[in-house]
Design an enzyme around this catalytic site. Structure first.
Site, PDB file in Angstrom:
ATOM      1  N   GLU A  81      -1.517  10.500  -9.036  1.00  0.00           N
ATOM      2  CA  GLU A  81      -1.995  11.815  -9.476  1.00  0.00           C
ATOM      3  C   GLU A  81      -2.395  11.771 -10.944  1.00  0.00           C
ATOM      4  O   GLU A  81      -3.446  12.299 -11.344  1.00  0.00           O
ATOM      5  CB  GLU A  81      -0.892  12.874  -9.303  1.00  0.00           C
ATOM      6  CG  GLU A  81      -0.365  13.037  -7.886  1.00  0.00           C
ATOM      7  CD  GLU A  81       0.787  12.091  -7.553  1.00  0.00           C
ATOM      8  OE1 GLU A  81       0.760  10.925  -7.994  1.00  0.00           O
ATOM      9  OE2 GLU A  81       1.714  12.524  -6.856  1.00  0.00           O
ATOM     10  N   ASP A  91       8.451 -29.555   8.389  1.00  0.00           N
ATOM     11  CA  ASP A  91       7.150 -29.395   7.709  1.00  0.00           C
ATOM     12  C   ASP A  91       7.217 -29.668   6.216  1.00  0.00           C
ATOM     13  O   ASP A  91       6.192 -29.833   5.579  1.00  0.00           O
ATOM     14  CB  ASP A  91       6.616 -27.965   7.906  1.00  0.00           C
ATOM     15  CG  ASP A  91       6.320 -27.646   9.363  1.00  0.00           C
ATOM     16  OD1 ASP A  91       6.413 -28.581  10.189  1.00  0.00           O
ATOM     17  OD2 ASP A  91       6.010 -26.485   9.664  1.00  0.00           O
TER      18      ASP A  91
HETATM   19  C1  AOF Z   1       4.095   9.998  -6.893  1.00  0.00           C
HETATM   20  N1  AOF Z   1       2.932   9.343  -7.039  1.00  0.00           N
HETATM   21  O1  AOF Z   1       1.735   7.466  -7.123  1.00  0.00           O
HETATM   22  C2  AOF Z   1       4.010   7.272  -6.654  1.00  0.00           C
HETATM   23  C3  AOF Z   1       5.229   7.990  -6.458  1.00  0.00           C
HETATM   24  O2  AOF Z   1       9.805   4.539 -11.394  1.00  0.00           O
HETATM   25  P1  AOF Z   1       8.629   5.433 -11.248  1.00  0.00           P
HETATM   26  O3  AOF Z   1       8.521   6.453 -12.306  1.00  0.00           O
HETATM   27  O4  AOF Z   1       7.334   4.679 -11.072  1.00  0.00           O
HETATM   28  O5  AOF Z   1       8.883   6.270  -9.896  1.00  0.00           O
HETATM   29  C4  AOF Z   1       8.934   5.639  -8.674  1.00  0.00           C
HETATM   30  C5  AOF Z   1       9.201   6.653  -7.587  1.00  0.00           C
HETATM   31  O6  AOF Z   1       8.195   7.681  -7.597  1.00  0.00           O
HETATM   32  C6  AOF Z   1       9.142   6.040  -6.207  1.00  0.00           C
HETATM   33  O7  AOF Z   1      10.404   5.587  -5.764  1.00  0.00           O
HETATM   34  C7  AOF Z   1       8.642   7.183  -5.343  1.00  0.00           C
HETATM   35  O8  AOF Z   1       9.678   8.079  -5.004  1.00  0.00           O
HETATM   36  C8  AOF Z   1       7.692   7.903  -6.297  1.00  0.00           C
HETATM   37  N2  AOF Z   1       6.351   7.308  -6.179  1.00  0.00           N
HETATM   38  N3  AOF Z   1       5.208   9.332  -6.553  1.00  0.00           N
HETATM   39  O9  AOF Z   1       4.136  11.210  -7.082  1.00  0.00           O
HETATM   40  C9  AOF Z   1       2.823   8.013  -6.943  1.00  0.00           C
HETATM   41  N4  AOF Z   1       3.954   5.922  -6.582  1.00  0.00           N
HETATM   42 ZN    ZN Z   2       4.741  10.701  -9.481  1.00  0.00          ZN
END
Ligand code: AOF
Ligand code: ZN
Length: 386
Positions: free
Chosen positions: A69, A217
Site C-alpha cells: 500500500e 547423487d
Molecule cells: C500489509 N501490506 O504489503 C504486507 C503486509 O515486519 P513488517 O513491518 O514488514 O510486517 C510484516 C507483517 O505485515 C506480516 O507478518 C503481515 O502480517 C503484514 N504484511 N501487510 O498491509 C503488505 N506485506
Molecule cells: Zn502494511
C-alpha cells in the site's frame, strides 16, 4: 516501480464486480513479484484507482521493505483523495518494521478499500479492516479471495497449520522411472527443465533430500545460472548420520547453510561433532519405531524460520511425506523417454493404495511444456484461507 496510468483501465463502470475483480487480479499479479524476496512475509500487491483510471500500483518487494500500500501511495500520478485501493491482503494496523498501512491509507484520504483476504497474523486478524471502517472508509472483502489465498498459501500454511509449505519435485521418464537399473539418473529431464528447477531453488527457504539421495547423487543443491533471490538452507534427513565428510554438501557447508536432521542418539555422536566442525548444523528429529517423522522434520524447519521447502527426493522421503499428507504441491517433469526396469526405480514407493479410486489425486493440476518435457504442477490442498 513506475506509476501507471493505463488507458485500457479507463473504464466508467468502476465499482462493478467485474471491474473490481480485474483490478484485484492485477494486484495479485503484482504481489507475485515479491516471491523469493519477501518471505517470511506475505506477497502483497496494491492497485489504486480513481475515476476509473489506475493512478498507482505497488507491491511488497523485499523483506523489511515498504508494504504494498505504501509503495503504491508513493507512486500516485494524481491525488489518491477519494480513490479506491485494491489490496490482495488485509492492510496491517500494527507497527512492525514499517508503520501501519491502515494509517497511510486513511491519511491519504482513500474513500474505499477492496481486500482479497484477511491477514491471519494475530497482530492484524481483522483489526486492519475494522480500523479502516472506523475511519469512515468503505471496505469490501473477499474479492478474488481464492486467487490471493493461492499466492499466500505458504504464509497461510505456516500460520494456520503450524508447518512450512511443502513442494515436492522430481523428474521421471514417461514410464515413471527416476533412474535406470544401475542407478543412473543424469539427466532424465531436458536442460530447460533443469533450469526451471534452479529457478525454484533460487526462491525457496530450504531444499530437502534423504540420505540415500545425498549418497547416490552427491548433489550440491544450490541454484546456478539463474538470478538468486535467496540462498536456501540445504537439509538432509539422515537418521543414521551416514552423510559423508567428503560429500559436496559437507565440503561447502561453511559457504551455504546446511542442516542434517538425525536421531537424538546420533545427534550426540562423534560423527555429529565432526560434521559440525565442517560447518554443518545438526538437529535431533523425533522418530517413531526407528523411523523419522516427516512432521518432526517440518517442525525443525519452521522453528528455523523456513516458510517453504522443496523436497528433491528420493523415493523414501517423498513416500513418507505423501503418506503423511504433507505435500502441498508437486512439480513433476516428465521426459519423453522410456527407461524400463522395476518399481524400485520409481519416484514414489508404496503408498498403500489398493484400488485406483484410492489413488492420491490433486485438487488442481496445471500442465505445460518445458523444452521437450511436460511439467505437471499439482496442488494437493486448498490454501488454508484466513
Ligand atoms: C500489509 N501490506 O504489503 C504486507 C503486509 O515486519 P513488517 O513491518 O514488514 O510486517 C510484516 C507483517 O505485515 C506480516 O507478518 C503481515 O502480517 C503484514 N504484511 N501487510 O498491509 C503488505 N506485506
Ligand atoms: Zn502494511
Amino acid at each position: 516501480m513506475a506509476a501507471v496510468t493505463d488507458q485500457a483501465d479507463r473504464l466508467t463502470d468502476d465499482n462493478t464486480d467485474e471491474f473490481d475483480r480485474r483490478m484485484m487480479l492485477r494486484a495479485i499479479r503484482l504481489a507475485r513479484r515479491g516471491e523469493g524476496r519477501v518471505e517470511p512475509n506475505p506477497m502483497v500487491g496494491c492497485v489504486i484507482v480513481r475515476s476509473g483510471s489506475v493512478i498507482a500500483e505497488g507491491s511488497h518487494r523485499r523483506f523489511g521493505g515498504p508494504h504494498a500500500e505504501v509503495a503504491a501511495l508513493a507512486h500516485c500520478t494524481r491525488s489518491p483523495r477519494g480513490a479506491t485501493a485494491y489490496v490482495s491482503l488485509e492492510p496491517c494496523c500494527h507497527v512492525g518494521k514499517t508503520p501501519p498501512c491502515c494509517d497511510a491509507l486513511i491519511d491519504a484520504g482513500l474513500a474505499r478499500v477492496v481486500v482479497a483476504v484477511g491477514d491471519p497474523n494475530p497482530e492484524v486478524n481483522g483489526r486492519g479492516i475494522r480500523r479502516l471502517r472506523e475511519a469512515g472508509i468503505r471496505v469490501d472483502e473477499g474479492i478474488c479471495a481464492a486467487e490471493s489465498a493461492e499466492v499466500l498459501a505458504p504464509v497461510f500454511t505456516c500460520r494456520r497449520l503450524g508447518r512450512p509449505y511443502v513442494i515436492a519435485k522430481w523428474a521421471q521418464s514417461l514410464d515413471g522411472r527416476v533412474a535406470t537399473k544401475r542407478g543412473d539418473s543424469r539427466w532424465i529431464s531436458c536442460p530447460q527443465s533443469r533450469r526451471e528447477v534452479h529457478r525454484l531453488r533460487a526462491r525457496v527457504d530450504a531444499i530437502l533430500v534423504g540420505s540415500g539421495t545425498a549418497k547416490a547423487d552427491d548433489p550440491l543443491l544450490t541454484a546456478r545460472d539463474v538470478p538468486i533471490k535467496r540462498v536456501a538452507r540445504r537439509v538432509v534427513v539422515d537418521g543414521r548420520l551416514r552423510t559423508s565428510m567428503t560429500s559436496q554438501l559437507v565440503t561447502t557447508a561453511k559457504r551455504v547453510p546446511t542442516l542434517v536432521l538425525t536421531s537424538a542418539d546420533r545427534a550426540k555422536s562423534t560423527k555429529a561433532r565432526r560434521l559440525e566442525s565442517s560447518g554443518v548444523e545438526i538437529a535431533a528429529c523425533r522418530a517413531r519405531s526407528g523411523r523419522w517423522l516427516p512432521e518432526a522434520c517440518l517442525a525443525a524447519l519452521l522453528s528455523r524460520g523456513v516458510t517453504n521447502v522443496l523436497i528433491e527426493g528420493g523415493p523414501e522421503v517423498l513416500t513418507s511425506f505423501f503418506k503423511a499428507d504433507l505435500v502441498d504441491e508437486a512439480r513433476v517433469f516428465v521426459a519423453p523417454i522410456l527407461v524400463g526396469g522395476g518399481p524400485r526405480h520409481s519416484a514414489i514407493a508404496d503408498l498403500g493404495v489398493g484400488s485406483i479410486s484410492d489413488a492420491l489425486s490433486p485438487v488442481s493440476c496445471a500442465t505445460r511444456r518445458v523444452g521437450v518435457d511436460t511439467l505437471h504442477e499439482m496442488r494437493f490442498h486448498d490454501s488454508p484461507v484466513a
